[in-house]
Design an enzyme around this catalytic site. Sequence first.
Site, PDB file in Angstrom:
ATOM      1  N   GLU A   1      38.127  50.209  38.332  1.00 45.90           N
ATOM      2  CA  GLU A   1      38.571  50.469  39.732  1.00 45.90           C
ATOM      3  C   GLU A   1      38.440  52.075  39.897  1.00 45.90           C
ATOM      4  O   GLU A   1      38.135  52.368  41.001  1.00 45.90           O
ATOM      5  CB  GLU A   1      39.959  49.961  39.817  1.00 45.90           C
ATOM      6  CG  GLU A   1      40.112  48.223  39.814  1.00 45.90           C
ATOM      7  CD  GLU A   1      41.391  47.708  39.493  1.00 45.90           C
ATOM      8  OE1 GLU A   1      41.079  46.668  39.033  1.00 45.90           O
ATOM      9  OE2 GLU A   1      42.563  48.366  39.119  1.00 45.90           O
TER      10      GLU A   1
ATOM     11  N   GLU B   1      41.557  40.883  35.786  1.00 45.23           N
ATOM     12  CA  GLU B   1      43.118  40.660  36.254  1.00 45.23           C
ATOM     13  C   GLU B   1      43.422  39.312  36.506  1.00 45.23           C
ATOM     14  O   GLU B   1      44.700  38.903  36.341  1.00 45.23           O
ATOM     15  CB  GLU B   1      43.433  41.364  37.491  1.00 45.23           C
ATOM     16  CG  GLU B   1      43.361  43.105  36.897  1.00 45.23           C
ATOM     17  CD  GLU B   1      42.217  43.882  37.271  1.00 45.23           C
ATOM     18  OE1 GLU B   1      41.992  45.068  37.239  1.00 45.23           O
ATOM     19  OE2 GLU B   1      40.963  43.145  37.153  1.00 45.23           O
TER      20      GLU B   1
END
Length: 238
Positions: free
Chosen positions: A107, A127
């Site tokens: 990210e 995630e």
Amino acid sequence: MNEPTLLVDVQDGVMALTLNRPDKLNAIDNGLARALLAAIARAESDDAVRVLLLRGTGRAFCAGRDLGAPPTEDDLTLVQAVAQALVSLPKPVVAAVHGWAVGAGLEWMLDADVVIAADSARFKLPEASLGVFVTGGLTATLPAAVGLARAKGLMLLGEPFHAAQAQAWGLVWQVVADDALEASASQVCARLAQLEPAVAGRFKKVLNDVGLAHFQRAIEAENAAQRGLTPSSAPSVP
């Protein structure tokens, strides 16, 4: 004396920030996030710094958040603050990626402006399988790079992918041999450092204002989603 978790070096207009937790594959803890925030603030205020370079030591770029403890509000706040600082910095950010870029590491990579990946680079967004939500403004940056359908698949399925795929999908600018990564990143940084700072800053701002118009909204929505989830006991990532 313990090694610092972030190495900072400034040469020829380039501030190199090197994640330095090699025994943890540069996994993110709060100390590392705070050090990054301080360094980015220093880069913004120092006119001698024209480009920021983000990279990692050891076998990986960054294996995401350190899973030694359940995520806390401080973890969320700091990871998101780093992402916002990278995107809002009025100077180009280059990410040089090798080995794993996982979760928050991937990210943050996408919060950079130019990404150069080594052949060894591998990427993963685990995630969903861990019962936590993505961060870093990923819900804005990933669809902007790869399209909504592929972004959904990458986030929900969490399958690993390699550097050639990342380049084909628009996640990275260039893929090079592992032994050429440092030189290639240095060359790109040198070219960016030669740009007039006001010009480079204006290009970055306008491109992000248009291409990532919903970045701040994404950060806020990710925060709300994360707070509404309870982490599962799923196994850790590589």
